[in-house]
Design a protein around this motif. Structure first.
Motif, PDB file in Angstrom:
ATOM      1  N   VAL A   1      48.188  32.312  31.714  1.00  0.00           N
ATOM      2  CA  VAL A   1      47.982  32.833  33.072  1.00  0.00           C
ATOM      3  C   VAL A   1      47.574  34.292  32.998  1.00  0.00           C
ATOM      4  CG1 VAL A   1      49.106  33.351  35.283  1.00  0.00           C
ATOM      5  CG2 VAL A   1      49.540  31.159  34.150  1.00  0.00           C
ATOM      6  N   ARG A   2      48.224  35.059  32.145  1.00  0.00           N
ATOM      7  CA  ARG A   2      47.891  36.490  32.004  1.00  0.00           C
ATOM      8  C   ARG A   2      46.431  36.669  31.569  1.00  0.00           C
ATOM      9  NH1 ARG A   2      50.645  39.432  34.871  1.00  0.00           N
ATOM     10  NH2 ARG A   2      50.058  41.241  33.661  1.00  0.00           N
ATOM     11  N   ALA A   3      45.955  35.762  30.700  1.00  0.00           N
ATOM     12  CA  ALA A   3      44.582  35.869  30.218  1.00  0.00           C
ATOM     13  C   ALA A   3      43.561  35.666  31.340  1.00  0.00           C
ATOM     14  CB  ALA A   3      44.340  34.855  29.095  1.00  0.00           C
ATOM     15  N   PHE A   4      43.944  34.872  32.348  1.00  0.00           N
ATOM     16  CA  PHE A   4      43.029  34.579  33.457  1.00  0.00           C
ATOM     17  C   PHE A   4      43.508  35.185  34.775  1.00  0.00           C
ATOM     18  CE2 PHE A   4      42.060  31.384  30.310  1.00  0.00           C
ATOM     19  CZ  PHE A   4      40.673  31.434  30.288  1.00  0.00           C
ATOM     20  N   ARG A   5      44.347  36.193  34.669  1.00  0.00           N
ATOM     21  CA  ARG A   5      44.942  36.825  35.855  1.00  0.00           C
ATOM     22  C   ARG A   5      43.887  37.280  36.860  1.00  0.00           C
ATOM     23  NH1 ARG A   5      47.841  42.588  36.117  1.00  0.00           N
ATOM     24  NH2 ARG A   5      48.401  42.470  38.294  1.00  0.00           N
ATOM     25  N   LYS A   6      42.858  37.934  36.387  1.00  0.00           N
ATOM     26  CA  LYS A   6      41.824  38.463  37.285  1.00  0.00           C
ATOM     27  C   LYS A   6      41.122  37.326  38.038  1.00  0.00           C
ATOM     28  CE  LYS A   6      38.021  41.751  37.380  1.00  0.00           C
ATOM     29  NZ  LYS A   6      37.211  42.693  36.610  1.00  0.00           N
ATOM     30  N   ALA A   7      40.793  36.246  37.351  1.00  0.00           N
ATOM     31  CA  ALA A   7      40.137  35.103  37.996  1.00  0.00           C
ATOM     32  C   ALA A   7      41.077  34.424  38.990  1.00  0.00           C
ATOM     33  CB  ALA A   7      39.656  34.106  36.942  1.00  0.00           C
ATOM     34  N   ILE A   8      42.333  34.267  38.608  1.00  0.00           N
ATOM     35  CA  ILE A   8      43.310  33.633  39.513  1.00  0.00           C
ATOM     36  C   ILE A   8      43.471  34.476  40.775  1.00  0.00           C
ATOM     37  CG2 ILE A   8      45.736  32.964  39.784  1.00  0.00           C
ATOM     38  CD1 ILE A   8      45.678  32.288  36.722  1.00  0.00           C
ATOM     39  N   ALA A   9      43.588  35.780  40.613  1.00  0.00           N
ATOM     40  CA  ALA A   9      43.707  36.668  41.773  1.00  0.00           C
ATOM     41  C   ALA A   9      42.452  36.596  42.643  1.00  0.00           C
ATOM     42  CB  ALA A   9      43.960  38.103  41.320  1.00  0.00           C
ATOM     43  N   TYR A  10      41.292  36.494  42.028  1.00  0.00           N
ATOM     44  CA  TYR A  10      40.029  36.385  42.758  1.00  0.00           C
ATOM     45  C   TYR A  10      40.024  35.118  43.618  1.00  0.00           C
ATOM     46  CZ  TYR A  10      34.954  35.810  43.418  1.00  0.00           C
ATOM     47  OH  TYR A  10      33.701  35.637  43.948  1.00  0.00           O
ATOM     48  N   TYR A  11      40.401  33.996  43.032  1.00  0.00           N
ATOM     49  CA  TYR A  11      40.402  32.741  43.789  1.00  0.00           C
ATOM     50  C   TYR A  11      41.575  32.632  44.769  1.00  0.00           C
ATOM     51  CZ  TYR A  11      36.410  31.224  41.171  1.00  0.00           C
ATOM     52  OH  TYR A  11      35.152  31.138  40.657  1.00  0.00           O
ATOM     53  N   ALA A  12      42.596  33.430  44.566  1.00  0.00           N
ATOM     54  CA  ALA A  12      43.698  33.447  45.540  1.00  0.00           C
ATOM     55  C   ALA A  12      43.204  33.875  46.910  1.00  0.00           C
ATOM     56  CB  ALA A  12      44.812  34.382  45.053  1.00  0.00           C
ATOM     57  N   GLU A  13      42.170  34.710  46.915  1.00  0.00           N
ATOM     58  CA  GLU A  13      41.620  35.178  48.191  1.00  0.00           C
ATOM     59  C   GLU A  13      40.865  34.078  48.934  1.00  0.00           C
ATOM     60  OE1 GLU A  13      39.445  38.833  47.758  1.00  0.00           O
ATOM     61  OE2 GLU A  13      40.975  39.644  46.411  1.00  0.00           O
ATOM     62  N   ASP A  14      40.310  33.122  48.192  1.00  0.00           N
ATOM     63  CA  ASP A  14      39.605  31.990  48.813  1.00  0.00           C
ATOM     64  C   ASP A  14      39.514  30.874  47.788  1.00  0.00           C
ATOM     65  OD1 ASP A  14      38.076  30.147  50.134  1.00  0.00           O
ATOM     66  OD2 ASP A  14      36.348  31.457  50.439  1.00  0.00           O
ATOM     67  N   VAL A  15      40.524  30.045  47.752  1.00  0.00           N
ATOM     68  CA  VAL A  15      40.624  28.993  46.746  1.00  0.00           C
ATOM     69  C   VAL A  15      39.471  27.987  46.845  1.00  0.00           C
ATOM     70  CG1 VAL A  15      42.124  27.427  48.064  1.00  0.00           C
ATOM     71  CG2 VAL A  15      42.290  27.503  45.564  1.00  0.00           C
ATOM     72  N   ASP A  16      38.808  27.917  47.984  1.00  0.00           N
ATOM     73  CA  ASP A  16      37.698  26.981  48.152  1.00  0.00           C
ATOM     74  C   ASP A  16      36.340  27.609  47.851  1.00  0.00           C
ATOM     75  OD1 ASP A  16      39.358  24.852  48.957  1.00  0.00           O
ATOM     76  OD2 ASP A  16      39.461  25.658  50.994  1.00  0.00           O
ATOM     77  N   ARG A  17      36.320  28.840  47.385  1.00  0.00           N
ATOM     78  CA  ARG A  17      35.070  29.556  47.105  1.00  0.00           C
ATOM     79  C   ARG A  17      34.252  28.799  46.063  1.00  0.00           C
ATOM     80  NH1 ARG A  17      36.363  35.267  45.724  1.00  0.00           N
ATOM     81  NH2 ARG A  17      36.364  35.450  47.964  1.00  0.00           N
ATOM     82  N   VAL A  18      32.988  28.675  46.356  1.00  0.00           N
ATOM     83  CA  VAL A  18      32.036  28.060  45.434  1.00  0.00           C
ATOM     84  C   VAL A  18      30.945  29.088  45.179  1.00  0.00           C
ATOM     85  CG1 VAL A  18      30.381  26.186  45.109  1.00  0.00           C
ATOM     86  CG2 VAL A  18      32.506  25.755  46.342  1.00  0.00           C
ATOM     87  N   GLU A  19      30.664  29.334  43.919  1.00  0.00           N
ATOM     88  CA  GLU A  19      29.607  30.279  43.531  1.00  0.00           C
ATOM     89  C   GLU A  19      28.370  29.463  43.170  1.00  0.00           C
ATOM     90  OE1 GLU A  19      30.192  33.658  43.553  1.00  0.00           O
ATOM     91  OE2 GLU A  19      32.282  33.377  44.096  1.00  0.00           O
ATOM     92  N   GLY A  20      27.242  30.017  43.449  1.00  0.00           N
ATOM     93  CA  GLY A  20      26.136  29.257  42.953  1.00  0.00           C
ATOM     94  C   GLY A  20      24.851  29.521  43.500  1.00  0.00           C
TER      95      GLY A  20
END
Length: 173
Positions: free
Chosen positions: A154-173
């Motif tokens: 979890v610590r290794a992906f902390r930044k990504a997890i925090a990013y998706y916490a703001e919008d768990v349904d976010r789709v990039e593309g």
């Protein structure tokens, strides 16, 4: 724990003894004593909170609610730890009884009084899930996980997890 102004010293001593009974596993004896004290001092918020708590310990959630509500009405007279316990206890009790909107409102008030509290955040997320607010529930849990986890993955992906916490349904593309 501050002394509650409405409780005379003898009653306070009995309250303290009842809390010790609950803490030592004698919840039924504690409940009997707390009910007797509550009958004599029905508006005391600390006594109401402790009476609610012992009902929860015994699995009598519905019986705990009126005591929690009395404690909440006088929550300003309680110390921080007891105030926290009132919000968490009442909110989680409402939730387990299927009173989801009341649970959300109570737990939100608890978080307003205790910003960033992890336990309140988790119980609020559960209540929000129960109301269908899945995105908000998941976002709050992801944010808490990103902030507090000591798990190396979890610590290794902390930044990504925090990013998706703001919008768990976010789709990039």
């Amino acid at each position: 724990m501050p002394t509650t102004p409405t409780l005379p010293p003898e009653a306070r001593a009995r309250l303290d003894a009842a809390v010790r009974l609950r803490e030592s596993g004698e919840a039924e004896r504690a409940r009997a004593e707390l009910l007797a004290l509550s009958a004599a001092h029905p508006a005391d918020p600390l006594l109401a909170y402790q009476t609610a708590w012992v009902h929860d310990v015994l699995g009598h959630e519905a019986a705990a609610v009126p005591f929690y509500e009395t404690a909440l009405a006088g929550v300003g007279a309680l110390g921080a730890e007891d105030r926290h316990g009132v919000y968490l206890g009442l909110g989680s009790t409402y939730r387990i009884l299927g009173r989801y909107e009341e649970a959300v409102a109570t737990l939100e008030a608890g978080l307003a009084a205790h910003p960033g509290d992890g336990a309140l955040t988790v119980f609020l997320a559960m209540a929000r899930h129960n109301t269908g607010a899945h995105r908000e529930a998941m976002g709050a849990l992801l944010a808490l996980l990103a902030e507090t986890s000591t798990d190396p993955g979890v610590r290794a992906f902390r930044k990504a997890i925090a990013y998706y916490a703001e919008d768990v349904d976010r789709v990039e593309g």
